[in-house]
Motif scaffolding. Structure first.
Motif, mmCIF file in Angstrom:
data_model
loop_
_atom_site.group_PDB
_atom_site.id
_atom_site.type_symbol
_atom_site.label_atom_id
_atom_site.label_comp_id
_atom_site.label_asym_id
_atom_site.label_seq_id
_atom_site.Cartn_x
_atom_site.Cartn_y
_atom_site.Cartn_z
ATOM 1 N N VAL A 204 -0.564 16.354 0.972
ATOM 2 C CA VAL A 204 0.177 15.278 1.626
ATOM 3 C C VAL A 204 -0.851 14.245 2.068
ATOM 4 O O VAL A 204 -1.801 14.557 2.767
ATOM 5 C CB VAL A 204 0.964 15.781 2.853
ATOM 6 N N GLU A 205 -0.674 13.012 1.579
ATOM 7 C CA GLU A 205 -1.570 11.922 1.961
ATOM 8 C C GLU A 205 -0.786 10.932 2.788
ATOM 9 O O GLU A 205 0.295 10.486 2.391
ATOM 10 C CB GLU A 205 -2.089 11.220 0.708
ATOM 11 N N PHE A 206 -1.341 10.588 3.950
ATOM 12 C CA PHE A 206 -0.689 9.613 4.819
ATOM 13 C C PHE A 206 -1.653 8.450 5.025
ATOM 14 O O PHE A 206 -2.777 8.663 5.460
ATOM 15 C CB PHE A 206 -0.322 10.284 6.146
ATOM 16 N N LYS A 207 -1.246 7.259 4.687
ATOM 17 C CA LYS A 207 -2.099 6.065 4.748
ATOM 18 C C LYS A 207 -3.426 6.316 4.033
ATOM 19 O O LYS A 207 -4.497 5.962 4.541
ATOM 20 C CB LYS A 207 -2.393 5.680 6.200
ATOM 21 N N GLY A 208 -3.347 6.996 2.905
ATOM 22 C CA GLY A 208 -4.536 7.215 2.098
ATOM 23 C C GLY A 208 -5.427 8.355 2.538
ATOM 24 O O GLY A 208 -6.474 8.602 1.944
ATOM 25 N N GLU A 209 -5.031 9.079 3.604
ATOM 26 C CA GLU A 209 -5.859 10.198 4.049
ATOM 27 C C GLU A 209 -5.111 11.502 3.907
ATOM 28 O O GLU A 209 -3.917 11.593 4.225
ATOM 29 C CB GLU A 209 -6.225 10.030 5.533
ATOM 30 N N LYS A 210 -5.819 12.545 3.467
ATOM 31 C CA LYS A 210 -5.194 13.863 3.385
ATOM 32 C C LYS A 210 -4.976 14.387 4.803
ATOM 33 O O LYS A 210 -5.875 14.313 5.639
ATOM 34 C CB LYS A 210 -6.109 14.823 2.624
ATOM 35 N N GLY B 100 0.817 -1.207 0.000
ATOM 36 C CA GLY B 100 0.000 0.000 0.000
ATOM 37 C C GLY B 100 0.845 1.249 0.000
ATOM 38 O O GLY B 100 2.060 1.214 0.209
ATOM 39 N N ASN B 101 0.174 2.351 -0.224
ATOM 40 C CA ASN B 101 0.822 3.650 -0.218
ATOM 41 C C ASN B 101 0.876 4.182 1.208
ATOM 42 O O ASN B 101 -0.135 4.302 1.865
ATOM 43 C CB ASN B 101 0.005 4.590 -1.092
#
Ligand code: ATP
Ligand code: MG
Lengths: 290, 236
Positions: free
Chosen positions: B61-67, B2-3
């Protein structure tokens, strides 16, 4: 001689309790809260009202004064200082002076300039004889409170999670944020503690020197600030030591040299200490921040 | 895979200085990604912005798919992001143990001991010195403390800003071994380094920054062989 010493220590204990508020706020929020002295006055009026108008017991009056001052401290911080978190320290200082005037004038409006005679909350509890000297119950309560507060604060900052977080914020706000510490709420807690202590100081001060006016907090505020600098601003034991020494010096200067000159002597001692040791008696050396 | 982190068109200003001029990069789960570049290229600014200490003027900036724009820095820690800042910045007046406890500030009390064990296993030296005032530790020990402290929050993504700065070669090697070890234990790593040789040799992928822009990217191996990169950052 002994009685002067005891008077000095108990006056100094009041300065010390006020100085703790200055020093903690300085250490953690890095600002001089010049309105701190006026919070003492508010504490005095709150205790006065609850005893004289509402007929509450001394204990209830103290708790009420502490509650009001704690909320007042948090509110002042939120409304006046928080928006200036990244502003220059001069802007913050001027704001603090403004808050001080605001509190004094609000008190003037509500309570008028007529001095109120503060009921001695601890008058007829007991007296102790030390040789020739009698120690009033106010003095005993004051010195005991000071010791308890000192011990409690030391335990708080060394043992509790919040206390340790405060020390971390005081050292490096950015690094503390990176640990997940909410710097704003840490600062709020600091103001809450400082203002709660100011309320206790207000009650003790007015019990020992029972004239209560809107300007009552100003002079002790300045003296306690001096005590905090004297002991080393930012240091809790320093505030304690500075406060007590200042009280003792003031009382002895009044007794043996001159009543009029006592304040000048107090400040002269401060200046000498700062020339010899610029960080105050227990102050740490100022570490260069990267 | 995953990203973990995705940065797009990021712009950051210091007053009127345009320090980051539209950079984009991503870090996938389980990777070690490194940002290299000369002094002043904008590496620290990038990390500090991702961590929420600085505000971006533009970009995502997206962290674990969340902005995560607008989330205060201290809240990102409990979401699994940790930054070990440039210059270590351990709390000098706190003990080693207290520093580590601060690292676990966002975690429930019951889990602190477990994290302590993990950190002591990676850094046995810290266990020996747990009572020592952090300011009296050597530079290498302080770096270990800073890394251990950041690990205490049990991050999914650990960002390290120049962990090898000012350390003797043997210690640098040790620090890089520990980074690999942390990565093996499941922590995704975003590493900023001046020591490009070392960084590229452990990185899955790398980005080269120059005055606020990404000028080159690819696998560590590829960049190690790249002529321009060799000239600029590897001494020929
Ligand atoms: N607080 C600041 N105020 C103004 N400009 C800044 C500030 N911090 C950094 N800069 C500028 O932003 C640019 C990027 O700096 P940054 O610290 O991100 O570089 P870096 O790649 O981390 O460098 P180094 O390898 O030396 O740590 C530089 O030109 C720097 O001068
Ligand atoms: Mg940097």
């Amino acid at each position: 001689m002994v009685s002067y010493l005891i008077n000095g220590i108990s006056l100094g204990a009041i300065y010390a309790i006020i100085a703790l508020g200055y020093t903690m706020v300085y250490g953690i929020a890095k600002m001089l809260n010049f309105a701190h002295g006026d919070v003492i006055m508010v504490g005095g009026y709150m205790a006065y009202c609850s005893v004289s108008y509402l007929g509450w017991s001394p204990a209830a009056a103290v708790i009420f004064a502490m509650a009001v001052c704690t909320i007042l401290g948090i509110t002042i911080e939120k409304l006046a200082y928080k928006p200036l978190r990244d502003a220059s320290s001069l802007a913050v200082l001027i704001t603090a002076i403004g808050v001080s005037y605001f509190l004094q004038n609000a008190a003037l409006l509500i309570f008028s300039s007529n001095p109120k005679v503060f009921p001695n909350l601890f008058s007829d509890m007991f007296t102790i004889k030390v040789g020739e000297a009698t120690v009033t119950s106010v003095a005993v309560v004051t010195i005991l409170s000071c010791i308890i507060i000192m011990v409690a604060l030391t335990l708080f900052t060394s043992k509790t999670k919040m206390g340790k977080a405060m020390r971390a914020v005081s050292e490096d706000r950015g690094a503390a944020t990176l640990m997940g510490i909410n710097v704003n709420s840490t600062i709020s807690v600091t103001f809450a503690i400082g203002s709660g202590l100011a309320a206790i100081a207000g009650v003790l001060l007015c019990s020992a020197y029972p004239t209560l006016m809107p300007t009552t907090g100003a002079m002790p505020g300045i003296k306690a600030f001096t005590a905090a600098v004297f002991g080393g601003i930012g240091s809790i034991p320093g505030a304690m030591l500075g406060g007590i020494l200042l009280g003792v010096i003031e009382i002895f200067a009044k007794a043996y040299i001159s009543t009029q000159l006592s304040d000048a002597i107090v400040f002269a001692v401060l200046i000498i200490v700062l020339i010899v040791k610029p960080t105050g008696l227990l102050g740490k050396k100022l570490t260069e921040k990267v | 895979m995953g990203n973990m982190l995705k940065v797009e068109d990021l712009h950051v200003y210091y007053g009127s200085i345009h320090a980051i001029k539209g950079i984009a990069f991503e870090v996938n789960e389980g990777e070690i990604v490194t940002l290299i570049g000369a002094n002043g290229a904008g590496k620290s600014t990038t990390l500090n912005t991702v961590a929420g200490l600085l505000k971006a003027s533009r970009g995502e900036v997206e962290f674990k798919g969340e902005k995560i724009a607008g989330i205060p820095a201290h809240k990102l820690v409990s979401r699994g992001m940790s930054l070990c800042p440039e210059g270590r910045r351990v709390f000098q007046e706190l003990t080693v143990r207290e520093n580590l406890e601060m690292g676990a500030f966002s975690r429930p009390k019951a889990e602190v001991n477990e994290s302590l064990e993990t950190v002591y296993e990676l850094f046995p030296r810290l266990k020996e010195r747990y009572k020592q005032i952090a300011g009296t530790l050597s530079g290498g020990e302080q770096q270990m403390l800073a890394m251990g402290r950041s690990l205490m929050s049990k991050p999914a993504l650990m960002m390290l800003d120049e962990p090898s700065m000012g350390l003797a070669p043997i210690l640098v090697e040790q620090i890089f071994d520990i980074i690999k070890e942390m990565n093996k234990n499941g922590t995704t790593i975003l590493l900023v380094e001046q020591n490009a040789q070392m960084a590229l040799s452990i990185a899955s992928r790398a980005y080269v920054l120059e005055t606020g822009r990404v000028v080159s990217s690819g696998t560590g191996e590829k960049l190690l062989k790249d002529d321009a990169v060799r000239k600029a950052y590897l001494g020929g």
